[in-house]
Design a protein around this motif. Structure first.
Motif, PDB file in Angstrom:
ATOM      1  N   THR A   1       0.866  -1.176   0.000  1.00 40.15           N
ATOM      2  CA  THR A   1       0.000   0.000   0.000  1.00 40.15           C
ATOM      3  C   THR A   1       0.899   1.221   0.000  1.00 40.15           C
ATOM      4  O   THR A   1       2.125   1.102  -0.125  1.00 40.15           O
TER       5      THR A   1
ATOM      6  N   ILE B   1      -5.421   5.017  -0.005  1.00 46.14           N
ATOM      7  CA  ILE B   1      -5.197   3.688   0.563  1.00 46.14           C
ATOM      8  C   ILE B   1      -6.471   2.867   0.383  1.00 46.14           C
ATOM      9  O   ILE B   1      -7.583   3.363   0.555  1.00 46.14           O
TER      10      ILE B   1
ATOM     11  N   THR C   1       0.211  -2.398  -6.801  1.00 49.12           N
ATOM     12  CA  THR C   1       0.680  -1.273  -5.979  1.00 49.12           C
ATOM     13  C   THR C   1       2.201  -1.230  -5.948  1.00 49.12           C
ATOM     14  O   THR C   1       2.802  -0.146  -6.003  1.00 49.12           O
TER      15      THR C   1
END
Length: 412
Positions: free
Chosen positions: A177, A199, A259
């Motif tokens: 993340t 997020i 990510t």
């Protein structure tokens, strides 16, 4: 002589009087006993009204030694149906019989449903609220914001505020993340050369686990997003992936591996662990710990009016998978691992870039900043409309990975 003593006495009197009044307590509307400290705010679509706000408020408790006060690990969540953020705060004050203080808010949570409808009005309101600090985090929850706050309980921290503050920093050693703040989100939203992201969070429980049916061994861990990983324990926060926005609306979500790809392109990766297919045994994987050696070199050109984007990536990798019969210690096999890592990462980076450009149509990597210099005036740049043209981009990615045998077993 008497006059001198009189002056001394007068000076001492004034000093004592000043100290007395400066050290004396003052009870007013801002006294700590009359404040309610909000540590998290959630936004949901209301059922009977425009908005449903959820406030997580710390519950202070007096310690038995000396009468000093400290915050316990408990908190309450209060949800309010209202027409606006400010009216919701006003209703909260009335309900709690205390004045709410937002200066200690650590996280803003938007539910997916709320983010899908657009958050521009809410975003500007939050930025215009003096008490809300710009360094609080922005999160999009895969469940309702109310449920998220009600089930986010500190496990290794005593204070809820500290818990929210630490949780997003796992990005520094997982890459799954990114630590996104309100000021960063707002800056990206108002920019003309990039899009915003947040997020991606959820509450992990047995009911939310992803089966990962049909996934290859390398994809089982990487394909997960928040509240999909096979973690068994009490329901708790899980921050994996990113929520992608186009303008003020949520348009899609990224997995943990996607990510990592985003952070490689943006030079924000610290360290992460990935699994690549083993070049030695079919169906097996090898775990590598990655870090960027140099900043990724991104270049954007217009070819017949279409963005052509190149990215040169240089990575350092440490082998984590080891056994007594390990074949990774020879230079020849290390070279095979490097080729396998380069091919795997090149493929995944290509897949990621075409997903954000073609499917999500959102430049969360900020490629626009590399081409804006080629426009003579701001008017020309705005007329070109980079955020709209980004979906036409095509990419060329080159990856060079330098593999080390490991931390203990180093090649000679």
């Amino acid at each position: 002589m008497k006059l001198k003593k009189l002056r001394t006495l007068i000076c001492l009197f004034l000093i004592i009087t000043t100290l007395f009044f400066s050290l004396s307590g003052c009870y007013n509307s801002q006294n700590i006993d009359r404040l309610a400290y909000v540590v998290a705010i959630g936004f949901d679509v209301g059922e009977n009204n425009k908005l449903k706000l959820s406030f997580q408020v710390s519950v202070p408790s007096n310690s038995s030694d000396g009468g000093s006060s400290s915050q316990s690990d408990s908190s309450i969540v209060t949800s309010i149906e209202c027409s606006s953020f400010d009216s919701g705060v006003n209703i909260l004050n009335s309900y709690l019989s205390k004045e709410s203080n937002l200066a200690h808010c650590k996280i803003i949570v938007f539910s997916e449903d709320f983010a899908n409808r657009g958050i521009s009005e809410t975003l500007f309101t939050l930025m215009n609220t003096i008490d809300v600090r710009p360094d609080c985090n922005v999160l999009v929850s895969r469940c309702s914001a109310e449920y998220f706050l009600n089930n986010s309980k500190p496990m290794l921290e005593k204070l809820s505020a500290r818990y929210y503050e630490i949780a997003p920093t796992t990005s520094q050693y997982t890459g799954l993340t990114e630590n996104v703040t309100l000021s960063q989100f707002f800056s990206d939203y108002t920019d003309t050369f990039r899009s915003s992201f947040a997020i991606l969070g959820g509450i992990n429980s047995n009911n939310t686990h992803s089966a990962n049916v049909g996934e290859s061994p390398t994809e089982i861990d990487a394909s997960n997003k928040a509240n999909e990983t096979l973690i068994h324990g009490k329901p708790n926060i899980e921050n994996i992936g990113l929520a992608v926005f186009y303008k003020d609306k949520l348009v899609g979500e990224l997995t943990g591996l996607e990510t990592i790809c985003h952070q490689i392109i943006c030079n924000s990766l610290d360290t992460c662990v990935i699994n690549i297919p083993s070049p030695f045994e079919e169906g097996q994987t090898i775990s590598l710990k990655l870090r960027l050696v140099n900043n990724t070199k991104n270049k954007v050109e217009l070819v017949n009016g279409t963005p052509y984007i190149t990215s040169d990536v240089t990575l350092d990798a440490r082998i984590l998978s080891m056994d007594e019969n390990s074949k990774y210690l020879t230079m020849e096999n290390v070279s095979l691992l490097e080729k396998s890592a380069n091919f795997y990462l090149t493929t995944k980076l290509h897949d990621y870039l075409y997903k954000v450009s073609k499917d999500l149509k959102s430049d969360i990597d900020g490629f626009g900043k590399y081409i804006v210099k080629d426009f003579l005036t701001m008017e020309e740049w705005e007329n070109f409309d980079w955020l709209e043209n980004f979906k036409n981009s095509f990419f060329d990615v080159k990856v060079e990975t330098k593999v080390k045998s490991g931390y203990i077993f180093m090649e000679s």
